[in-house]
Write a protein that holds these residues in place. Structure first.
Motif, PDB file in Angstrom:
ATOM      1  N   VAL A 303       0.305  -1.521   0.183  1.00  0.00           N
ATOM      2  CA  VAL A 303      -0.232   0.192   0.246  1.00  0.00           C
ATOM      3  C   VAL A 303       1.406   1.188  -0.721  1.00  0.00           C
ATOM      4  CG1 VAL A 303      -1.680   1.782   0.737  1.00  0.00           C
ATOM      5  CG2 VAL A 303      -2.289  -1.266   1.072  1.00  0.00           C
ATOM      6  N   ALA A 304       1.732   1.242   0.789  1.00  0.00           N
ATOM      7  CA  ALA A 304       2.616   2.330   0.750  1.00  0.00           C
ATOM      8  C   ALA A 304       3.278   2.656  -0.035  1.00  0.00           C
ATOM      9  CB  ALA A 304       3.786   1.911   1.959  1.00  0.00           C
ATOM     10  N   ARG A 305       4.394   1.283  -0.105  1.00  0.00           N
ATOM     11  CA  ARG A 305       5.018   1.423  -1.894  1.00  0.00           C
ATOM     12  C   ARG A 305       4.106   2.132  -3.126  1.00  0.00           C
ATOM     13  NH1 ARG A 305       9.884  -0.357  -1.467  1.00  0.00           N
ATOM     14  NH2 ARG A 305       9.196  -1.251   0.541  1.00  0.00           N
ATOM     15  N   GLY A 306       2.723   1.413  -3.339  1.00  0.00           N
ATOM     16  CA  GLY A 306       1.874   2.033  -4.523  1.00  0.00           C
ATOM     17  C   GLY A 306       2.352   3.255  -4.430  1.00  0.00           C
ATOM     18  N   VAL A 307       1.939   4.143  -3.350  1.00  0.00           N
ATOM     19  CA  VAL A 307       2.291   5.626  -3.672  1.00  0.00           C
ATOM     20  C   VAL A 307       3.421   6.303  -3.862  1.00  0.00           C
ATOM     21  CG1 VAL A 307       1.595   7.758  -2.546  1.00  0.00           C
ATOM     22  CG2 VAL A 307       0.536   5.825  -1.547  1.00  0.00           C
ATOM     23  N   VAL A 308       4.969   6.229  -3.354  1.00  0.00           N
ATOM     24  CA  VAL A 308       5.886   5.901  -3.723  1.00  0.00           C
ATOM     25  C   VAL A 308       6.045   5.924  -5.147  1.00  0.00           C
ATOM     26  CG1 VAL A 308       8.260   6.183  -3.374  1.00  0.00           C
ATOM     27  CG2 VAL A 308       6.868   5.988  -1.988  1.00  0.00           C
ATOM     28  N   GLU A 309       5.579   4.673  -6.013  1.00  0.00           N
ATOM     29  CA  GLU A 309       5.717   4.618  -7.612  1.00  0.00           C
ATOM     30  C   GLU A 309       4.651   4.846  -7.891  1.00  0.00           C
ATOM     31  OE1 GLU A 309       4.535   0.137  -7.200  1.00  0.00           O
ATOM     32  OE2 GLU A 309       6.670  -0.372  -6.044  1.00  0.00           O
ATOM     33  N   ARG A 310       3.785   5.678  -7.602  1.00  0.00           N
ATOM     34  CA  ARG A 310       2.713   5.963  -8.751  1.00  0.00           C
ATOM     35  C   ARG A 310       3.090   7.656  -8.587  1.00  0.00           C
ATOM     36  NH1 ARG A 310      -0.830   2.761  -6.465  1.00  0.00           N
ATOM     37  NH2 ARG A 310      -1.819   4.384  -4.217  1.00  0.00           N
ATOM     38  N   ALA A 311       4.301   8.021  -7.665  1.00  0.00           N
ATOM     39  CA  ALA A 311       4.932   9.531  -7.815  1.00  0.00           C
ATOM     40  C   ALA A 311       6.386   8.852  -8.685  1.00  0.00           C
ATOM     41  CB  ALA A 311       4.765   9.585  -6.651  1.00  0.00           C
ATOM     42  N   GLY A 312       6.440   7.969  -9.360  1.00  0.00           N
ATOM     43  CA  GLY A 312       7.891   8.648  -9.634  1.00  0.00           C
ATOM     44  C   GLY A 312       9.085   7.908  -8.729  1.00  0.00           C
ATOM     45  N   PHE A 313       8.770   7.589  -7.987  1.00  0.00           N
ATOM     46  CA  PHE A 313       9.951   7.160  -7.046  1.00  0.00           C
ATOM     47  C   PHE A 313      10.614   5.814  -6.658  1.00  0.00           C
ATOM     48  CE2 PHE A 313       9.581  11.676  -6.320  1.00  0.00           C
ATOM     49  CZ  PHE A 313      10.602  12.040  -6.809  1.00  0.00           C
ATOM     50  N   ALA A 314       9.897   5.272  -7.129  1.00  0.00           N
ATOM     51  CA  ALA A 314      10.130   3.661  -7.120  1.00  0.00           C
ATOM     52  C   ALA A 314      11.001   3.018  -6.605  1.00  0.00           C
ATOM     53  CB  ALA A 314       9.624   2.422  -8.251  1.00  0.00           C
ATOM     54  N   GLU A 315      12.424   3.722  -8.075  1.00  0.00           N
ATOM     55  CA  GLU A 315      13.328   2.904  -7.516  1.00  0.00           C
ATOM     56  C   GLU A 315      14.447   4.043  -6.714  1.00  0.00           C
ATOM     57  OE1 GLU A 315      15.150   0.494  -9.512  1.00  0.00           O
ATOM     58  OE2 GLU A 315      12.742  -0.082  -9.471  1.00  0.00           O
ATOM     59  N   GLN A 316      13.976   4.744  -5.702  1.00  0.00           N
ATOM     60  CA  GLN A 316      14.220   4.998  -5.361  1.00  0.00           C
ATOM     61  C   GLN A 316      14.050   5.413  -3.428  1.00  0.00           C
ATOM     62  OE1 GLN A 316      13.393   6.880  -8.408  1.00  0.00           O
ATOM     63  NE2 GLN A 316      15.281   6.498  -8.289  1.00  0.00           N
ATOM     64  N   PHE A 317      13.003   3.779  -3.588  1.00  0.00           N
ATOM     65  CA  PHE A 317      12.318   3.404  -2.065  1.00  0.00           C
ATOM     66  C   PHE A 317      13.035   2.676  -1.939  1.00  0.00           C
ATOM     67  CE2 PHE A 317       8.348   2.524   0.623  1.00  0.00           C
ATOM     68  CZ  PHE A 317       8.598   2.539   1.391  1.00  0.00           C
ATOM     69  N   VAL A 318      14.501   1.979  -1.219  1.00  0.00           N
ATOM     70  CA  VAL A 318      15.561   0.758  -0.896  1.00  0.00           C
ATOM     71  C   VAL A 318      14.663   0.232  -0.016  1.00  0.00           C
ATOM     72  CG1 VAL A 318      16.986   2.629  -2.584  1.00  0.00           C
ATOM     73  CG2 VAL A 318      17.066   2.458  -0.602  1.00  0.00           C
ATOM     74  N   HIS A 319      14.054   0.633   1.107  1.00  0.00           N
ATOM     75  CA  HIS A 319      13.933  -0.327   2.182  1.00  0.00           C
ATOM     76  C   HIS A 319      12.398  -0.829   2.654  1.00  0.00           C
ATOM     77  CE1 HIS A 319      12.860   3.287   4.572  1.00  0.00           C
ATOM     78  NE2 HIS A 319      13.926   3.759   3.996  1.00  0.00           N
ATOM     79  N   ARG A 320      12.004  -1.909   3.266  1.00  0.00           N
ATOM     80  CA  ARG A 320      10.799  -1.567   3.534  1.00  0.00           C
ATOM     81  C   ARG A 320       9.980  -1.262   3.840  1.00  0.00           C
ATOM     82  NH1 ARG A 320      13.726  -5.771   8.679  1.00  0.00           N
ATOM     83  NH2 ARG A 320      14.417  -3.922   9.409  1.00  0.00           N
ATOM     84  N   THR A 321       8.446  -0.970   3.978  1.00  0.00           N
ATOM     85  CA  THR A 321       7.779   0.702   5.111  1.00  0.00           C
ATOM     86  C   THR A 321       8.040   0.451   6.210  1.00  0.00           C
ATOM     87  OG1 THR A 321       6.784   0.049   2.892  1.00  0.00           O
ATOM     88  CG2 THR A 321       5.568   1.008   5.206  1.00  0.00           C
ATOM     89  N   GLY A 322       8.483  -0.916   7.256  1.00  0.00           N
ATOM     90  CA  GLY A 322       8.442  -0.982   9.065  1.00  0.00           C
ATOM     91  C   GLY A 322       8.932  -1.571   9.286  1.00  0.00           C
TER      92      GLY A 322
END
Length: 396
Positions: A303-322
């Protein structure tokens, strides 16, 4: 208390449809086994030991003749072996009526936190004709589920850690406005001094990271790796602490600040994406728990990763959400993770965990926002609310 714990384990095995749980240790290789069984890890421990807790019937221990008293504090029937053949024969006897048992391992190393038993030992047990499954869900039940007093210790620590965030930002602002020196390392030491004053402890010092260093998720300031904090700098502060009693539970927060009057537009935009991802996970977890529906760690991460990916930063979110939070800042319960691992475990009642998405732009800056949540009595809540809504501008 240990006998009561063995009875609790037996009931949990019945609930899980398992014949038993085989605990194993070699040279303190499995601290979870000691904690779950209520054993002291003090003293010499140089030989292999096993403790088999069946769903029905008495628990049994298997120890080396060299350390025949190693599991005596459990007060259960104990077999002493001298040779490897003798050990294997005793294990065969222990498991003669078992078809499917749990051990503290994780298939394909999927959840490293519970992967404590080596592959060779698992192979040895399977060769006895027994199916071995992961004890991951059982471990969460006995290691990550917290007593009400522990949850209260977490909330008290979270409230203090949150105040220390404000105090640290105020100290940085004071130093800049008075032209006094301030740096990542000095701010880190300020945090530790405030923890000491409030009688909190931490197993590792906090992260204070400026600008490009904030794009390194686990950057560690030190006397030899230190950057001054100046006007116009972006500051990431990640700090964790707990009360000093043995069963106290950590709090773990990350906040962002800007050493200036107005936060740069790009930094504010990236933070807004991170905060939206964080809030989406919080809302998803809260709604599922309130509705009595299961929520798995990997689902919350997506759920969290989807928000970041849709904003164009998929490769820049390099770790788990929690991550799970317990007596260690990284606990043994379910993590919000579909990236580093696929954590299929459900977030269960009486547990604590972080929600901390981030976006990291190497060589430029990084942004992370972290809060803690608890689930208790069918309700998911944010600790030390409210969450950070925008980067704090330190100067007026």
């Amino acid at each position: 208390m240990r006998r009561q714990r063995l009875e609790e384990i037996a009931r949990a095995l019945g609930d899980a449809g398992l014949d038993g749980w085989l605990f194993y240790d070699f040279r303190l290789s499995d601290p979870l086994a000691y904690r779950i069984l209520g054993l002291s890890s003090a003293g010499i421990s140089t030989r292999r030991w096993f403790c088999y807790v069946p769903a029905r019937g008495p628990a049994r221990a298997l120890v080396s003749a060299v350390e025949a008293e190693r599991l005596s504090e459990l007060g259960i029937e104990t077999t002493v072996y001298r040779s490897a053949d003798g050990m294997l024969a005793a294990l065969g006897d222990f498991l003669s009526r078992a078809q499917r048992i749990a051990m503290n391992y994780s298939p394909r190393g999927a959840i490293p936190y519970v992967a404590r038993v080596d592959a060779g030992t698992v192979e040895m047990i399977r060769a006895l004709g027994v199916e071995v499954v992961s004890a991951a869900d059982l471990i969460q039940r006995f290691e990550a589920q917290l007593e009400p007093a522990q949850l209260e210790s977490h909330r008290r620590a979270a409230a203090i850690v949150r105040r220390v965030v404000d105090e640290t930002f105020a100290e940085i602002a004071r130093a800049i406005e008075s032209n006094a020196p301030v740096s990542e390392y000095s701010a880190q030491q300020f945090v530790l001094s405030r923890f000491a004053a409030q009688r909190l402890i931490a197993e590792d010092p906090p992260i204070v990271a400026v600008n490009a260093n904030a794009a390194r998720p686990h950057f560690e300031p030190s006397p030899t790796a230190d950057t001054p904090i100046r006007r116009g700098d972006l500051v990431l502060l990640d700090l964790w602490a707990k009360e000093p009693q043995a069963d106290a539970i950590y709090a773990d927060l990350t906040w962002m600040a800007y050493a200036g009057e107005r936060v740069p537009e790009e930094c504010a935009r990236v933070f807004a994406i991170v905060a939206a991802a964080r809030d989406a996970a919080v809302d998803f977890i809260g709604a599922r728990v309130a509705g009595g529906e299961p929520v798995r760690g990997e689902e919350a991460d997506r759920v969290a990763r989807g928000v970041v990916e849709r904003a164009g930063f998929a490769e820049q979110f390099v770790h788990r959400t929690g991550h799970s939070i317990g007596r260690e800042v990284h606990g043994a319960g379910a993590n919000l993770d579909s990236l580093e691992t696929h954590d299929h475990r459900a977030l269960i009642d009486r547990t604590c965990f972080s929600v901390e998405p981030g976006i990291y732009l190497p060589g430029r800056f990084g942004v992370r926002s972290e809060l803690d949540m608890t689930i208790e009595n069918g309700r998911a809540e944010v600790s030390a609310a409210p969450a950070q809504r925008e980067i704090v501008a330190l100067l007026k």
